[in-house]
Scaffold this motif. Sequence first.
Motif, PDB file in Angstrom:
ATOM      1  N   LEU A  69      -5.016  19.334   6.340  1.00  0.00           N
ATOM      2  CA  LEU A  69      -5.294  18.907   4.979  1.00  0.00           C
ATOM      3  C   LEU A  69      -5.576  17.413   4.899  1.00  0.00           C
ATOM      4  CD1 LEU A  69      -2.611  20.990   3.091  1.00  0.00           C
ATOM      5  CD2 LEU A  69      -5.013  21.498   3.423  1.00  0.00           C
ATOM      6  N   GLY A  70      -5.634  16.741   6.044  1.00  0.00           N
ATOM      7  CA  GLY A  70      -5.845  15.302   6.033  1.00  0.00           C
ATOM      8  C   GLY A  70      -7.123  14.901   5.332  1.00  0.00           C
ATOM      9  N   ALA A  71      -8.160  15.704   5.515  1.00  0.00           N
ATOM     10  CA  ALA A  71      -9.442  15.358   4.905  1.00  0.00           C
ATOM     11  C   ALA A  71      -9.388  15.416   3.386  1.00  0.00           C
ATOM     12  CB  ALA A  71     -10.525  16.293   5.423  1.00  0.00           C
ATOM     13  N   LEU A  72      -8.450  16.197   2.871  1.00  0.00           N
ATOM     14  CA  LEU A  72      -8.369  16.342   1.427  1.00  0.00           C
ATOM     15  C   LEU A  72      -7.363  15.387   0.805  1.00  0.00           C
ATOM     16  CD1 LEU A  72      -8.307  20.243   1.284  1.00  0.00           C
ATOM     17  CD2 LEU A  72     -10.284  18.733   1.081  1.00  0.00           C
ATOM     18  N   SER A  73      -6.769  14.545   1.627  1.00  0.00           N
ATOM     19  CA  SER A  73      -5.707  13.706   1.111  1.00  0.00           C
ATOM     20  C   SER A  73      -6.269  12.643   0.178  1.00  0.00           C
ATOM     21  CB  SER A  73      -4.963  13.026   2.254  1.00  0.00           C
ATOM     22  OG  SER A  73      -5.838  12.143   2.898  1.00  0.00           O
ATOM     23  N   PRO A  74      -5.504  12.256  -0.803  1.00  0.00           N
ATOM     24  CA  PRO A  74      -5.966  11.206  -1.696  1.00  0.00           C
ATOM     25  C   PRO A  74      -6.008   9.872  -0.972  1.00  0.00           C
ATOM     26  CG  PRO A  74      -3.696  11.769  -2.146  1.00  0.00           C
ATOM     27  CD  PRO A  74      -4.184  12.753  -1.146  1.00  0.00           C
ATOM     28  N   SER A  75      -6.815   8.980  -1.461  1.00  0.00           N
ATOM     29  CA  SER A  75      -6.921   7.659  -0.855  1.00  0.00           C
ATOM     30  C   SER A  75      -5.607   6.911  -1.025  1.00  0.00           C
ATOM     31  CB  SER A  75      -8.035   6.869  -1.524  1.00  0.00           C
ATOM     32  OG  SER A  75      -9.269   7.519  -1.368  1.00  0.00           O
ATOM     33  N   ASP A  76      -5.384   5.972  -0.118  1.00  0.00           N
ATOM     34  CA  ASP A  76      -4.211   5.115  -0.265  1.00  0.00           C
ATOM     35  C   ASP A  76      -4.321   4.299  -1.548  1.00  0.00           C
ATOM     36  OD1 ASP A  76      -3.325   6.109   2.085  1.00  0.00           O
ATOM     37  OD2 ASP A  76      -4.090   4.445   3.283  1.00  0.00           O
ATOM     38  N   ILE A  77      -3.191   4.042  -2.126  1.00  0.00           N
ATOM     39  CA  ILE A  77      -3.166   3.284  -3.379  1.00  0.00           C
ATOM     40  C   ILE A  77      -2.741   1.858  -3.067  1.00  0.00           C
ATOM     41  CG2 ILE A  77      -2.139   3.136  -5.673  1.00  0.00           C
ATOM     42  CD1 ILE A  77      -1.560   6.146  -5.446  1.00  0.00           C
ATOM     43  N   PHE A  78      -3.590   0.911  -3.377  1.00  0.00           N
ATOM     44  CA  PHE A  78      -3.239  -0.493  -3.202  1.00  0.00           C
ATOM     45  C   PHE A  78      -2.508  -0.944  -4.454  1.00  0.00           C
ATOM     46  CE2 PHE A  78      -6.761   0.089  -0.304  1.00  0.00           C
ATOM     47  CZ  PHE A  78      -6.261  -0.485   0.849  1.00  0.00           C
ATOM     48  N   LEU A 129       5.532   3.465   1.973  1.00  0.00           N
ATOM     49  CA  LEU A 129       5.116   2.216   1.344  1.00  0.00           C
ATOM     50  C   LEU A 129       5.009   1.157   2.429  1.00  0.00           C
ATOM     51  CD1 LEU A 129       4.618   0.940  -1.477  1.00  0.00           C
ATOM     52  CD2 LEU A 129       7.042   0.361  -1.512  1.00  0.00           C
ATOM     53  N   ASN A 130       3.845   0.581   2.560  1.00  0.00           N
ATOM     54  CA  ASN A 130       3.609  -0.400   3.617  1.00  0.00           C
ATOM     55  C   ASN A 130       3.398  -1.782   3.004  1.00  0.00           C
ATOM     56  OD1 ASN A 130       1.001  -1.485   5.666  1.00  0.00           O
ATOM     57  ND2 ASN A 130       3.075  -1.192   6.430  1.00  0.00           N
ATOM     58  N   ALA A 131       4.196  -2.726   3.449  1.00  0.00           N
ATOM     59  CA  ALA A 131       4.093  -4.097   2.949  1.00  0.00           C
ATOM     60  C   ALA A 131       3.613  -5.007   4.072  1.00  0.00           C
ATOM     61  CB  ALA A 131       5.445  -4.574   2.422  1.00  0.00           C
ATOM     62  N   VAL A 132       2.584  -5.758   3.790  1.00  0.00           N
ATOM     63  CA  VAL A 132       1.983  -6.617   4.805  1.00  0.00           C
ATOM     64  C   VAL A 132       1.818  -8.015   4.243  1.00  0.00           C
ATOM     65  CG1 VAL A 132      -0.074  -7.032   6.218  1.00  0.00           C
ATOM     66  CG2 VAL A 132       0.728  -4.699   5.846  1.00  0.00           C
ATOM     67  N   THR A 188       0.837  -1.193   0.000  1.00  0.00           N
ATOM     68  CA  THR A 188       0.000   0.000   0.000  1.00  0.00           C
ATOM     69  C   THR A 188       0.873   1.246   0.000  1.00  0.00           C
ATOM     70  OG1 THR A 188      -1.573  -1.220   1.354  1.00  0.00           O
ATOM     71  CG2 THR A 188      -1.933   1.146   1.126  1.00  0.00           C
ATOM     72  N   LEU A 189       0.501   2.198  -0.847  1.00  0.00           N
ATOM     73  CA  LEU A 189       1.262   3.445  -0.963  1.00  0.00           C
ATOM     74  C   LEU A 189       0.479   4.579  -0.327  1.00  0.00           C
ATOM     75  CD1 LEU A 189       3.754   4.839  -2.278  1.00  0.00           C
ATOM     76  CD2 LEU A 189       2.288   5.301  -4.237  1.00  0.00           C
ATOM     77  N   HIS A 190       1.146   5.295   0.561  1.00  0.00           N
ATOM     78  CA  HIS A 190       0.524   6.452   1.199  1.00  0.00           C
ATOM     79  C   HIS A 190       1.278   7.703   0.766  1.00  0.00           C
ATOM     80  CE1 HIS A 190      -1.196   3.586   4.179  1.00  0.00           C
ATOM     81  NE2 HIS A 190      -0.012   3.023   4.073  1.00  0.00           N
ATOM     82  N   ASN A 191       0.539   8.692   0.311  1.00  0.00           N
ATOM     83  CA  ASN A 191       1.155  10.001   0.093  1.00  0.00           C
ATOM     84  C   ASN A 191       1.076  10.747   1.408  1.00  0.00           C
ATOM     85  OD1 ASN A 191       1.735  12.669  -0.479  1.00  0.00           O
ATOM     86  ND2 ASN A 191       0.826  12.585  -2.504  1.00  0.00           N
ATOM     87  N   ILE A 192       2.222  11.011   2.015  1.00  0.00           N
ATOM     88  CA  ILE A 192       2.203  11.576   3.367  1.00  0.00           C
ATOM     89  C   ILE A 192       2.416  13.068   3.368  1.00  0.00           C
ATOM     90  CG2 ILE A 192       2.851   9.474   4.552  1.00  0.00           C
ATOM     91  CD1 ILE A 192       5.685  10.358   4.476  1.00  0.00           C
ATOM     92  N   ASP A 193       2.333  13.710   2.220  1.00  0.00           N
ATOM     93  CA  ASP A 193       2.393  15.171   2.216  1.00  0.00           C
ATOM     94  C   ASP A 193       1.102  15.767   2.758  1.00  0.00           C
ATOM     95  OD1 ASP A 193       4.073  15.151  -0.955  1.00  0.00           O
ATOM     96  OD2 ASP A 193       4.841  15.039   1.075  1.00  0.00           O
ATOM     97  N   GLN A 194      -0.016  15.145   2.380  1.00  0.00           N
ATOM     98  CA  GLN A 194      -1.312  15.707   2.745  1.00  0.00           C
ATOM     99  C   GLN A 194      -1.941  14.996   3.937  1.00  0.00           C
ATOM    100  OE1 GLN A 194      -0.721  14.741  -0.496  1.00  0.00           O
ATOM    101  NE2 GLN A 194      -0.187  16.778  -1.209  1.00  0.00           N
ATOM    102  N   ASN A 195      -1.354  13.891   4.356  1.00  0.00           N
ATOM    103  CA  ASN A 195      -2.007  13.101   5.386  1.00  0.00           C
ATOM    104  C   ASN A 195      -1.734  13.620   6.787  1.00  0.00           C
ATOM    105  OD1 ASN A 195      -3.220  11.463   3.608  1.00  0.00           O
ATOM    106  ND2 ASN A 195      -1.705   9.827   3.727  1.00  0.00           N
ATOM    107  N   HIS A 228       8.591   1.326   4.180  1.00  0.00           N
ATOM    108  CA  HIS A 228       9.688   2.101   3.620  1.00  0.00           C
ATOM    109  C   HIS A 228       9.173   3.503   3.340  1.00  0.00           C
ATOM    110  CE1 HIS A 228      12.153  -1.525   1.893  1.00  0.00           C
ATOM    111  NE2 HIS A 228      12.156  -1.472   3.210  1.00  0.00           N
ATOM    112  N   GLN A 229      10.032   4.465   3.540  1.00  0.00           N
ATOM    113  CA  GLN A 229       9.669   5.845   3.211  1.00  0.00           C
ATOM    114  C   GLN A 229      10.620   6.345   2.138  1.00  0.00           C
ATOM    115  OE1 GLN A 229       7.633   7.639   7.040  1.00  0.00           O
ATOM    116  NE2 GLN A 229       9.818   7.466   7.343  1.00  0.00           N
ATOM    117  N   PHE A 230      10.069   6.973   1.139  1.00  0.00           N
ATOM    118  CA  PHE A 230      10.912   7.424   0.036  1.00  0.00           C
ATOM    119  C   PHE A 230      10.357   8.721  -0.530  1.00  0.00           C
ATOM    120  CE2 PHE A 230       8.216   6.304  -3.594  1.00  0.00           C
ATOM    121  CZ  PHE A 230       7.305   5.443  -2.996  1.00  0.00           C
TER     122      PHE A 230
END
Lengths: 88, 509
Positions: B261-270, B303-306, B250-257, B328-330
């Motif tokens: 601005l959390g409410a406007l953040s894009p959904s996580d990308i699977f 990036l979260n791997a489960v 799962t990919l998280h964009n952590i600029d807006q999260n 991982h954070q990149f």
Amino acid sequence: MILDFILNFVLLIVGAIFSFLPIVSTLPTIGGFDIDSQMVLGMGYLNSFFTAFWPVAVMFQGFLVIMLYYALKMLLRFFLGHRAPGHT
Amino acid sequence: MKLTRFKVNSLALLALCVLFAGHAYASYDLSSFASSTYDGNGYNAIIYNSDGVSNFTAYLFVRNGDTLTPTVDSVCLPNNINNVGFTYANCSSGTGAGQLNDWEKVSDLGYIGSGDDSGNGNPAVHYGAAYGPATASSNYTDHRWYTCTDATYTNCSAATGFLANNANAWGVATADLCTFPGPFSAPYGIADFYGPCGTAPPPVKCSSGDTRICDFTPEDGATTTSPVTFTLKAYISPNDVGNGYDVKLTLHNIDQNVLLLGALSPSDIFLIGTRIGGGQSTTTGGVFNFSTTTFIGDGNYRLNAVMEQDLLDGFLKNPFGPSSNQSHQFVVGQPTFIGNISQNLFNDIFGANGSASSSATSTTALLAGCNLLGNFNIVNCMSGLFVPDAAQTQDLIDNFKQGVATHVPWGYVTRLYAIMTSTTTTALPTFTASVPVSRGDQTLQYTTLTFDPGEMLAAGAEDLNSVQDPINHQTAHDVFYPMVAGSVALMVILTIAADVMGSHRHHTE
């Protein structure tokens, strides 16, 4: 880890406040006088002088350290406001 | 009043000291081991327990003698080394069979090499890495392995170990080598694995050990560009064949999260979400690879791997089954201030238990001292808890510069400081003058004279700096620089001390 977390958290809040203010890339031009380019030019001349006469460079570095100390004092007084000692 | 002024001045002095002390640390990055070129001094060796039990993996190294001629990007083992239970490479036997590829991973090592080979023109002490269940006939008492803290192999440190007659002691670190964290083999008695201080252990090989996520990319701390290729490698142990396992990336964009601005953040990308093996349960063990490529915008990402074990065809997750959860954070393109801080905060929270990025490794290493059932060390524990390591401190300084120091009004001070501390030189302007020259017939002529201050300064400096005393042949710079620098430093210290103490003021209260 704990101290880093606290510092990052404080930095996040302070940074969020200042993020709305413009980024400074050059010093301003006042009345047609470009302070930035003139200071860059002046320091360039001084550095040329320093390459030849190193004792002056050492004294200048000492001067910068003292100025940095006073700048930090001013910063503390800015945050302490009227509670700063010596404030009148 | 006096006391309060003293406090403020002391705080300023303390901050000044912190500013100057910020770069006193050094840290090393094992990525410098990713490649090697022979420089005449040898290669690095890293050996480590790859599964915490019985398998050992080594990145080979040899600090060879002149008789060995390893080619660039190859690693050879010393010639004529008595070897036990290990098929080693011998450079003298020719290219190919006698060479191991650059940082080739050798699995399940028995023994690599040591012993006195001085009779063959090699150094008396071989610099290899060694471990394994040596047979009773082996008798090696001077095993050494080297690690280097830079890619040019100029700063190497040795650890001397003993492995005699199947003995099980391993290594004595020098001051420049630190203990890497992690479980190490009780059966083999390896207490520690040593490496360059401030670095992380090498990755564990994927094809053995427990069921887990071996690795996934982009790597932690990486900076890349779009499109980004995401990969995930998972291992299913033969013992777990027949169970169902899900992997999810799962990919998280952590600029807006964060923040408002959390409410406007894009959904996580699977990016990846699938059952390993495709069916309800895996039918074979081994390594499974997944990959996908996608375009994403600039910014900071996590990036979260489960990997989880399914029960009842995925209706439930087995809380006691093998699982992996790593992040991982990149950065893609340009990072943002909020993204950087968010990544730092994540490292602070999750770095201690090892589930977060490896950038917190130094802190993690220190926190191993907090384990009451392990190598408890109160000093390391407290240091890990409270003292930011070099990377964290540098991150803080960089983020402060980016997020605060460059913005109005502090940006003007920062810019002024940058100008004042610049070392760029500018040629001094030349001057010309027209000088009237009188001739005998009373007519005037003008001669143009040019003055070049640069030449004048250079000539003056030549006189100042080239004169040597006849006895010690020292220049004026050599003789007087310590005096001048010392005097200036003393005056600076006295000036600041006088201000801190307020000794130059007249107090009326």
